[in-house]
Motif scaffolding. Structure first.
Motif, mmCIF file in Angstrom:
data_model
loop_
_atom_site.group_PDB
_atom_site.id
_atom_site.type_symbol
_atom_site.label_atom_id
_atom_site.label_comp_id
_atom_site.label_asym_id
_atom_site.label_seq_id
_atom_site.Cartn_x
_atom_site.Cartn_y
_atom_site.Cartn_z
ATOM 1 N N MET A 1 49.829 52.447 47.113
ATOM 2 C CA MET A 1 49.709 51.569 48.271
ATOM 3 C C MET A 1 50.286 50.192 47.933
ATOM 4 O O MET A 1 50.064 49.684 46.835
ATOM 5 C CB MET A 1 48.246 51.447 48.669
ATOM 6 N N PRO A 2 51.010 49.592 48.848
ATOM 7 C CA PRO A 2 51.604 48.275 48.585
ATOM 8 C C PRO A 2 50.570 47.186 48.362
ATOM 9 O O PRO A 2 50.799 46.248 47.614
ATOM 10 C CB PRO A 2 52.432 47.996 49.833
ATOM 11 N N GLU A 3 49.409 47.300 49.005
ATOM 12 C CA GLU A 3 48.390 46.274 48.832
ATOM 13 C C GLU A 3 47.868 46.251 47.401
ATOM 14 O O GLU A 3 47.588 45.195 46.845
ATOM 15 C CB GLU A 3 47.212 46.475 49.804
ATOM 16 N N ASP A 4 47.738 47.441 46.804
ATOM 17 C CA ASP A 4 47.261 47.535 45.429
ATOM 18 C C ASP A 4 48.264 46.915 44.458
ATOM 19 O O ASP A 4 47.871 46.244 43.497
ATOM 20 C CB ASP A 4 46.988 48.987 45.047
ATOM 21 N N ASP A 6 50.422 44.514 45.118
ATOM 22 C CA ASP A 6 50.380 43.064 45.300
ATOM 23 C C ASP A 6 49.148 42.464 44.626
ATOM 24 O O ASP A 6 49.227 41.426 43.976
ATOM 25 C CB ASP A 6 50.380 42.725 46.793
ATOM 26 N N PHE A 7 48.025 43.135 44.767
ATOM 27 C CA PHE A 7 46.790 42.665 44.143
ATOM 28 C C PHE A 7 46.929 42.649 42.618
ATOM 29 O O PHE A 7 46.558 41.686 41.957
ATOM 30 C CB PHE A 7 45.620 43.553 44.570
ATOM 31 N N GLN A 8 47.491 43.715 42.049
ATOM 32 C CA GLN A 8 47.658 43.788 40.601
ATOM 33 C C GLN A 8 48.646 42.732 40.120
ATOM 34 O O GLN A 8 48.446 42.124 39.071
ATOM 35 C CB GLN A 8 48.139 45.189 40.202
ATOM 36 N N ARG A 9 49.694 42.481 40.869
ATOM 37 C CA ARG A 9 50.680 41.464 40.493
ATOM 38 C C ARG A 9 50.037 40.080 40.483
ATOM 39 O O ARG A 9 50.291 39.274 39.596
ATOM 40 C CB ARG A 9 51.868 41.498 41.450
ATOM 41 N N GLN A 10 49.182 39.795 41.457
ATOM 42 C CA GLN A 10 48.494 38.512 41.488
ATOM 43 C C GLN A 10 47.512 38.377 40.337
ATOM 44 O O GLN A 10 47.310 37.284 39.810
ATOM 45 C CB GLN A 10 47.780 38.317 42.819
#
Length: 62
Positions: A1-4, A6-10
């Motif tokens: 999922m793209p949200e996951d 993005d969260f991991q990158r942050q």
């Protein structure tokens, strides 16, 4: 999922420290007049800390 992703990158990115953010603020906004105020506050804070220690007689000899 793209949200996951993005969260991991942050989570993996390093957050700037307070000093780094303040230096970037000074450079970006050209607020160089804040440096003497900050230096005076740091000196006064250091004197307050040292006045409660064993070094107080050497700071205030008279």
């Amino acid at each position: 999922m793209p949200e996951d992703d993005d969260f991991q990158r942050q989570l993996d990115t390093r957050q700037p420290t307070l000093a780094e953010e303040f230096w970037a603020f000074l450079r970006h906004n050209k607020k160089w007049w804040l440096l003497p105020i900050l230096a005076a506050l740091l000196v006064l804070g250091g004197l307050v800390v040292l006045s409660g220690s064993g070094l107080a007689p050497f700071i205030y000899p008279f």
